[in-house]
Write a protein that holds these residues in place. Structure first.
Motif, mmCIF file in Angstrom:
data_model
loop_
_atom_site.group_PDB
_atom_site.id
_atom_site.type_symbol
_atom_site.label_atom_id
_atom_site.label_comp_id
_atom_site.label_asym_id
_atom_site.label_seq_id
_atom_site.Cartn_x
_atom_site.Cartn_y
_atom_site.Cartn_z
ATOM 1 N N ALA A 101 3.378 27.560 -9.442
ATOM 2 C CA ALA A 101 4.569 27.448 -10.293
ATOM 3 C C ALA A 101 4.815 28.830 -10.893
ATOM 4 O O ALA A 101 3.887 29.661 -10.936
ATOM 5 N N PRO A 102 6.027 29.097 -11.365
ATOM 6 C CA PRO A 102 6.284 30.414 -11.954
ATOM 7 C C PRO A 102 5.276 30.721 -13.064
ATOM 8 O O PRO A 102 5.019 29.876 -13.917
ATOM 9 N N GLY A 103 4.703 31.915 -13.011
ATOM 10 C CA GLY A 103 3.754 32.327 -14.045
ATOM 11 C C GLY A 103 2.302 32.173 -13.637
ATOM 12 O O GLY A 103 1.410 32.498 -14.415
ATOM 13 N N GLU A 104 2.050 31.720 -12.418
ATOM 14 C CA GLU A 104 0.657 31.489 -12.010
ATOM 15 C C GLU A 104 0.150 32.596 -11.082
ATOM 16 O O GLU A 104 0.900 33.149 -10.255
ATOM 17 N N LEU A 105 -1.153 32.855 -11.228
ATOM 18 C CA LEU A 105 -1.799 33.915 -10.464
ATOM 19 C C LEU A 105 -1.943 33.503 -8.996
ATOM 20 O O LEU A 105 -2.347 32.375 -8.701
ATOM 21 N N ILE A 106 -1.613 34.428 -8.105
ATOM 22 C CA ILE A 106 -1.756 34.147 -6.662
ATOM 23 C C ILE A 106 -3.153 34.604 -6.240
ATOM 24 O O ILE A 106 -3.524 35.760 -6.462
ATOM 25 N N THR A 107 -3.920 33.689 -5.684
ATOM 26 C CA THR A 107 -5.295 34.020 -5.280
ATOM 27 C C THR A 107 -5.394 33.977 -3.752
ATOM 28 O O THR A 107 -4.560 33.351 -3.088
ATOM 29 N N PRO A 108 -6.448 34.610 -3.183
ATOM 30 C CA PRO A 108 -6.624 34.539 -1.723
ATOM 31 C C PRO A 108 -6.712 33.084 -1.246
ATOM 32 O O PRO A 108 -6.188 32.739 -0.183
ATOM 33 N N GLU A 109 -7.328 32.229 -2.063
ATOM 34 C CA GLU A 109 -7.472 30.812 -1.702
ATOM 35 C C GLU A 109 -6.084 30.141 -1.583
ATOM 36 O O GLU A 109 -5.823 29.368 -0.651
ATOM 37 N N ILE A 110 -5.194 30.503 -2.494
ATOM 38 C CA ILE A 110 -3.847 29.917 -2.463
ATOM 39 C C ILE A 110 -3.075 30.445 -1.254
ATOM 40 O O ILE A 110 -2.366 29.690 -0.570
ATOM 41 N N ILE A 111 -3.234 31.729 -0.961
ATOM 42 C CA ILE A 111 -2.538 32.294 0.215
ATOM 43 C C ILE A 111 -3.020 31.581 1.484
ATOM 44 O O ILE A 111 -2.224 31.195 2.342
ATOM 45 N N GLU A 112 -4.332 31.363 1.555
ATOM 46 C CA GLU A 112 -4.892 30.685 2.736
ATOM 47 C C GLU A 112 -4.308 29.271 2.845
ATOM 48 O O GLU A 112 -3.926 28.809 3.918
ATOM 49 N N TYR A 113 -4.204 28.612 1.699
ATOM 50 C CA TYR A 113 -3.670 27.246 1.674
ATOM 51 C C TYR A 113 -2.213 27.224 2.171
ATOM 52 O O TYR A 113 -1.820 26.397 2.988
ATOM 53 N N ILE A 114 -1.415 28.162 1.672
ATOM 54 C CA ILE A 114 0.005 28.196 2.059
ATOM 55 C C ILE A 114 0.123 28.437 3.562
ATOM 56 O O ILE A 114 0.901 27.763 4.268
ATOM 57 N N LYS A 115 -0.684 29.374 4.073
ATOM 58 C CA LYS A 115 -0.600 29.690 5.506
ATOM 59 C C LYS A 115 -1.029 28.489 6.343
ATOM 60 O O LYS A 115 -0.402 28.160 7.351
ATOM 61 N N TYR A 116 -2.083 27.820 5.887
ATOM 62 C CA TYR A 116 -2.580 26.648 6.614
ATOM 63 C C TYR A 116 -1.534 25.531 6.603
ATOM 64 O O TYR A 116 -1.228 24.916 7.627
ATOM 65 N N ALA A 117 -0.946 25.280 5.419
ATOM 66 C CA ALA A 117 0.047 24.205 5.303
ATOM 67 C C ALA A 117 1.253 24.501 6.200
ATOM 68 O O ALA A 117 1.793 23.615 6.867
ATOM 69 N N LYS A 118 1.659 25.783 6.244
ATOM 70 C CA LYS A 118 2.787 26.166 7.111
ATOM 71 C C LYS A 118 2.436 25.946 8.577
ATOM 72 O O LYS A 118 3.212 25.379 9.347
ATOM 73 N N GLU A 119 1.239 26.377 8.923
ATOM 74 C CA GLU A 119 0.806 26.274 10.329
ATOM 75 C C GLU A 119 0.751 24.804 10.773
ATOM 76 O O GLU A 119 1.106 24.457 11.886
ATOM 77 N N LYS A 120 0.344 23.937 9.858
ATOM 78 C CA LYS A 120 0.231 22.524 10.212
ATOM 79 C C LYS A 120 1.591 21.820 10.191
ATOM 80 O O LYS A 120 1.713 20.664 10.566
ATOM 81 N N GLY A 121 2.613 22.505 9.672
ATOM 82 C CA GLY A 121 3.958 21.914 9.720
ATOM 83 C C GLY A 121 4.417 21.251 8.439
ATOM 84 O O GLY A 121 5.371 20.469 8.446
ATOM 85 N N CYS A 122 3.762 21.552 7.303
ATOM 86 C CA CYS A 122 4.242 20.984 6.033
ATOM 87 C C CYS A 122 5.618 21.581 5.726
ATOM 88 O O CYS A 122 5.863 22.753 5.988
ATOM 89 N N GLN A 123 6.480 20.767 5.151
ATOM 90 C CA GLN A 123 7.795 21.262 4.750
ATOM 91 C C GLN A 123 7.635 21.967 3.417
ATOM 92 O O GLN A 123 7.434 21.316 2.389
ATOM 93 N N MET A 124 7.673 23.295 3.466
ATOM 94 C CA MET A 124 7.428 24.062 2.240
ATOM 95 C C MET A 124 8.765 24.398 1.580
ATOM 96 O O MET A 124 9.724 24.749 2.270
ATOM 97 N N THR A 125 8.799 24.314 0.268
ATOM 98 C CA THR A 125 10.041 24.611 -0.449
ATOM 99 C C THR A 125 9.754 25.414 -1.718
ATOM 100 O O THR A 125 8.598 25.597 -2.089
ATOM 101 N N GLY A 126 10.802 25.823 -2.382
ATOM 102 C CA GLY A 126 10.690 26.422 -3.718
ATOM 103 C C GLY A 126 10.959 27.909 -3.761
ATOM 104 O O GLY A 126 11.386 28.433 -4.777
#
Ligand SMILES: Cc1ncc(COP(=O)(O)O)c(C=O)c1O
Length: 483
Positions: free
Chosen positions: A444-469
């Protein structure tokens, strides 16, 4: 009002009467009962276009109800055991936002679980309130966020005695409930309002043996998605008030963002659906639960999948479970929830509610037929046989506790720069990133981006999650604070 009862639907009845009058329209909408837009009328039907009308004296006005809408509101309040009910035409999003805007002004604190829907954090941006997050408990096997434990809520209250309100999900998208009654007592003992997101809990008010409702627990406001389990048209919801809320002030708050042209299709659908649930809800939801229980036991028989239920209850962060929800853990068959979700649609013409990293949710309602349930069960069995793999290398973490560096409002409106996703570790995000559904922000706005979160976003995209925001629709880049 004295002569009205739950068999009435005042808005619906007024519309029917109005239709019979054959009034000549020299007002909006400009399609003039559909005659001015025949393609749309052929698509939606004359009956529908005929009642797509604007407010007028015989039909009342949602912004300032004095007749049929007022009566319908009173009947809805009675049906839900509330002191007052508002008809909402901007989705449960507008209900969630209104209750937060009622409780908080700029700088006021609000205690909330971090696994709230984006509408709640949007309201924080709009109001400038300061969220005090209670990180929900997490079931590490299923990877899902649970409810808030009472001890954590109590600690948050003691640490923030100046907070104005506490928000609670009842239940979460997956069907999990916190101890709402205890949390409400604690909050009230400290002078805080209790705001409940019941987007997924409409049926609690009408069925039997469901978790406690916000109104029965003594909460102050509840946002109820009638368009989910209540059977009304998409985008229609109720906002319920407890007895200590000033509903006239709440109406003013709602009117800050609500349309002045409320759709009578939505309003009548709420009115008719309330009547239907008040008169037949017990039976409707008994059938729903029976179908969900049947599907759950058959899916668990397939093996691999885990369709969970009340056995998860732990007396605290899973205080109760909504058995009408058919939430299924998929990782043991070597497929992410989102992969099962896609396979069901692409290979079996079955559309389910959502799939995330490790789970799917099939929405069950009285509109389902036994043969559709059988089809879902056999499709899941076939997916396991045809596409099942080893569970190795599957990401399990569904919920990552955020590190909040800045308030959502400040972060959203600050100067920002856009960076490639891979270069954002250590930066503070200024926008939302989420899979939709369920619409619970990963960032959410104001939150720290961590390597773990980047990995999660990439994984979710790769698996086909509909990402928004994000501003960048391809989610290749993120906006970060320019500090
Ligand atoms: C928990 C929760 N709250 C609020 C909303 C917002 O509801 P709506 O889509 O009706 O605006 C949703 C939507 O799915 C939700 O899941």
């Amino acid at each position: 009002m004295a002569e009205l009862s739950q068999v009435n639907a005042p808005i619906y009845e007024a519309l029917r009467k109005f239709r019979r009058m054959r009034v000549v329209p020299f007002d909006v909408p400009g399609h003039k009962r559909g005659r001015g837009n025949m393609e749309l009328t052929e698509f939606l039907g004359e009956d529908c276009m005929n009642v797509d009308v604007n407010s007028m004296k015989p039909l009342d006005n949602l912004c300032h109800p004095v007749s049929v809408i007022k009566d319908a509101e009173m009947l809805a309040a009675e049906a839900f055991g509330a002191a007052h009910a508002f008809f909402m035409v901007g989705g449960t999003t507008s209900a969630v936002q209104s209750m937060i805007m009622y409780a908080c002004k700029e700088g006021d604190k609000i205690i909330m679980p971090r696994n709230v829907h984006r509408s709640a954090i949007n309201a924080i941006i709009l109001t400038g309130a300061v969220p005090v997050y209670v990180n929900p408990d997490v079931n590490h096997k299923l990877g899902i966020a649970l409810g808030m434990s009472v001890a954590q809520v109590e600690q948050a209250i003691l640490d923030n005695p100046d907070a104005k309100a506490i928000m609670v999900n009842n239940p979460t998208y997956y069907g999990i409930c916190s101890d709402l009654k205890k949390i409400t007592e604690l909050a009230h003992a400290h002078g805080m309002l209790v705001l409940v997101d019941e987007a997924h809990g409409t049926h609690f008010y009408f069925g039997e043996n469901f978790p406690v409702t916000a109104m029965a627990a003594g909460a102050d406001c509840a946002s109820v998605s009638m368009h989910k389990s209540g059977g009304s048209l998409t985008q229609s919801s109720f906002l319920l008030m407890g007895k200590n809320i000033n509903s006239d002030y709440m109406r003013q708050v709602i009117n800050l963002t609500q349309t002045t042209s409320a759709s009578y299709l939505l309003l009548s659908s709420l009115d008719i659906s309330r009547k239907r649930l008040a008169l037949g809800g017990r039976e409707i939801f008994a059938q729903t639960v029976e179908m969900a229980e049947y599907a759950r036991s058959e899916i668990n028989e397939i093996g691999g999948y885990y369709a969970y239920s009340r056995e998860l209850i732990n007396g605290d962060s899973i205080y109760d479970f909504d058995v009408s929800k058919l939430s299924i853990y998929t990782l043991p068959i070597g497929l992410a929830g989102i992969e099962v979700y896609d396979l069901l649609r692409d290979e079996y013409d079955i559309q389910i509610e959502f799939g995330d990293i490790g789970n799917v949710l099939a929405y069950i309602s009285v509109g389902d037929r036994k043969r559709d349930i059988e089809r879902l069960i056999s499709a899941l069995a076939e997916i396991k046989r045809r596409f099942g793999k080893s569970e190795a290398n599957m990401l399990t973490q569904e919920y990552i506790s955020p590190v909040v560096a800045e308030t959502p409002r400040k972060a959203f409106y600050s100067t920002k720069r856009s960076l490639p996703l891979d270069e954002t570790a250590g930066e503070v995000c200024s926008e939302f990133v989420m899979c939709y559904p369920p619409g619970i922000p990963i960032l959410a706005p104001g939150e720290l981006i961590t390597p773990e979160i980047i990995e999660y976003i990439k994984y979710a995209k790769e698996k086909g999650c509909q990402m928004t925001g994000t501003e960048d629709l391809s989610i290749e880049r993120l906006n970060v604070l320019d500090i």
